[in-house]
Design a protein around this motif. Structure first.
Motif, short mmCIF file in Angstrom:
data_model
loop_
_atom_site.label_atom_id
_atom_site.label_comp_id
_atom_site.label_asym_id
_atom_site.label_seq_id
_atom_site.Cartn_x
_atom_site.Cartn_y
_atom_site.Cartn_z
N ARG A 1 -31.95 -21.98 -28.80
CA ARG A 1 -30.28 -21.14 -28.09
C ARG A 1 -29.29 -21.37 -28.63
N ALA A 2 -28.01 -21.09 -28.58
CA ALA A 2 -26.67 -21.42 -29.43
C ALA A 2 -26.25 -21.43 -27.80
N LEU A 3 -25.63 -22.83 -27.68
CA LEU A 3 -24.80 -23.07 -26.39
C LEU A 3 -23.29 -22.66 -26.56
N SER A 4 -22.95 -22.67 -27.97
CA SER A 4 -21.42 -22.46 -28.31
C SER A 4 -22.15 -21.81 -29.53
N ASP A 5 -20.52 -21.66 -30.38
CA ASP A 5 -20.05 -21.63 -31.53
C ASP A 5 -20.59 -22.52 -31.66
N LEU A 6 -21.40 -21.91 -33.01
CA LEU A 6 -22.38 -23.21 -34.14
C LEU A 6 -22.54 -22.11 -35.17
N SER A 7 -22.51 -24.16 -36.19
CA SER A 7 -22.85 -22.84 -37.44
C SER A 7 -24.56 -24.55 -38.39
N VAL A 8 -24.92 -23.47 -38.88
CA VAL A 8 -25.84 -23.97 -39.35
C VAL A 8 -26.56 -24.15 -40.55
N GLN A 9 -27.31 -24.91 -41.06
CA GLN A 9 -27.18 -24.12 -42.47
C GLN A 9 -29.69 -23.99 -42.96
N PHE A 10 -29.28 -22.94 -43.57
CA PHE A 10 -31.10 -22.61 -43.20
C PHE A 10 -31.56 -23.23 -44.90
N PHE A 11 -32.39 -24.20 -44.50
CA PHE A 11 -33.22 -24.17 -45.83
C PHE A 11 -35.05 -23.23 -45.39
N ASP A 12 -34.89 -22.48 -46.33
CA ASP A 12 -36.27 -21.81 -46.32
C ASP A 12 -37.08 -22.37 -47.07
N SER A 13 -38.43 -21.96 -46.99
CA SER A 13 -40.00 -22.72 -47.44
C SER A 13 -39.53 -23.40 -49.44
N GLU A 14 -39.09 -22.27 -50.16
CA GLU A 14 -39.13 -22.64 -51.41
C GLU A 14 -38.23 -23.55 -51.75
#
Length: 326
Positions: free
Chosen positions: A71-84
């Motif tokens: 769960r995000a505790l603040s404004d959150l930026s993530v980079q998402f890597f899928d399986s491929e």
């Protein structure tokens, strides 16, 4: 070639929950994330993660459902890597690398489960000393395994080197170093184990008694029945005799049933004004021994050990706060 996506979340947004299908890895670019599980309507916080940390590594190879929520505790930026993307860019196509990483992650999942159990017990208002008791039992079980294979004889005594014990407790049981020292200290200060500095081998356990360690495991198995006993004046006076009985338990030819004519001379040295047989009767009246019809004395080993050693361990466990490595 697949590309990693940038996703944005607001404080309070749930990235995924325990049991959700595994769909990839998240790399936190900015902000903070709470790792949690939900049990019985309660939210159990397992840890916090921040920038440059990955989410979702626990099941990267097995592709099992998520083992915890995020769960995000603040404004959150993530980079998402899928399986491929992962299999194209992370080098896991090498079978040896994949096998090694799978083993490492498997160990981390086990550690995470231990942490979860500890946090759940705390959340369910389990007394902290029940957790420290469980931990000292884990420590004792590990010690018994080590003592059966790693002791050595020197000048007529049995020794066990403790130099690597702290590291082992951190790696295997995930105890924080100071917490591990405190648990180990309870065993030595109580007298269940004896430690001494040696010139050749450093700090060692001297003549460690596996039977005493096993006796504590049996004694402490039913947590709800445990209580700290306060000796009365008569029991306090009897403590030297009880310590003598503990020594006799480990001697060949004695054990927990001793002919009274062999026991009496030892008791007479402690209670010079009381004949040895009468001393045995005094101990029997206090419930520490029983006199058998054939003239032998049966020791109530758990009770004797509680008054001589185990009480001190229980008192110490009530003062400790459990600390596991995150």
């Amino acid at each position: 070639m697949a590309e990693a996506a940038i996703w944005e979340f607001k404080g309070g947004d749930v990235l995924f929950r325990e049991g959700d299908p595994w769909d990839g890895l998240y790399l936190i670019k900015s902000g903070n994330v709470e790792i949690f599980r939900e049990r019985g309507g309660k939210t159990i916080q397992l840890g916090l993660q921040g920038p440059n940390e990955f989410l979702g590594t626990a099941t990267i190879f097995t592709r099992e459902p998520r083992t915890a929520g995020a769960r995000a505790l603040s404004d959150l930026s993530v980079q998402f890597f899928d399986s491929e993307f992962i299999h194209q860019n992370f080098g896991f196509s090498n079978p040896a690398v994949a096998l090694l990483m799978k083993d490492v992650i498997g160990r981390l999942k086990f550690v995470n489960q231990q942490l979860t159990e500890a946090r759940l017990q705390q959340a369910n208002d389990t007394p902290p000393w029940h957790i420290t008791l469980r931990h000292i039992r884990q420590l004792i079980n590990l010690l018994i395994v080590l003592l059966r294979s790693l002791t050595f004889e020197f000048e007529g005594k049995t020794y066990f080197q403790t130099s690597n014990l702290g590291t082992l407790l951190q790696d295997v049981l995930r105890f924080r170093s100071d917490y591990a020292d405190n648990l180990f200290g309870l065993l030595t200060r109580s007298g269940v184990l004896t430690a001494a500095e040696t010139e050749a081998y450093g700090l060692c356990l001297v003549n460690p008694s596996i039977s005493k360690l096993q006796a504590f495991l049996e004694f402490s198995e039913k947590t709800e029945r445990l209580e700290i006993l306060t000796p009365n004046a008569q029991e306090t006076e009897a403590l030297p005799a009880l310590r003598l009985l503990v020594q006799l338990m480990d001697l060949p030819g004695y054990g927990d049933v001793i002919p009274i004519d062999r026991l009496a001379p030892f008791l007479e040295k402690l209670w010079t004004e009381v004949p040895g047989i009468e001393s045995a009767m005094v101990l029997a009246n206090m419930g520490f021994v029983s006199i058998l019809d054939d003239g032998r004395v049966r020791l109530d080993c758990p009770k004797i050990l509680q008054y001589t050693y185990f009480n001190q361990i229980l008192i110490g466990l009530h003062t400790l706060t459990p600390f596991l490595l995150d």
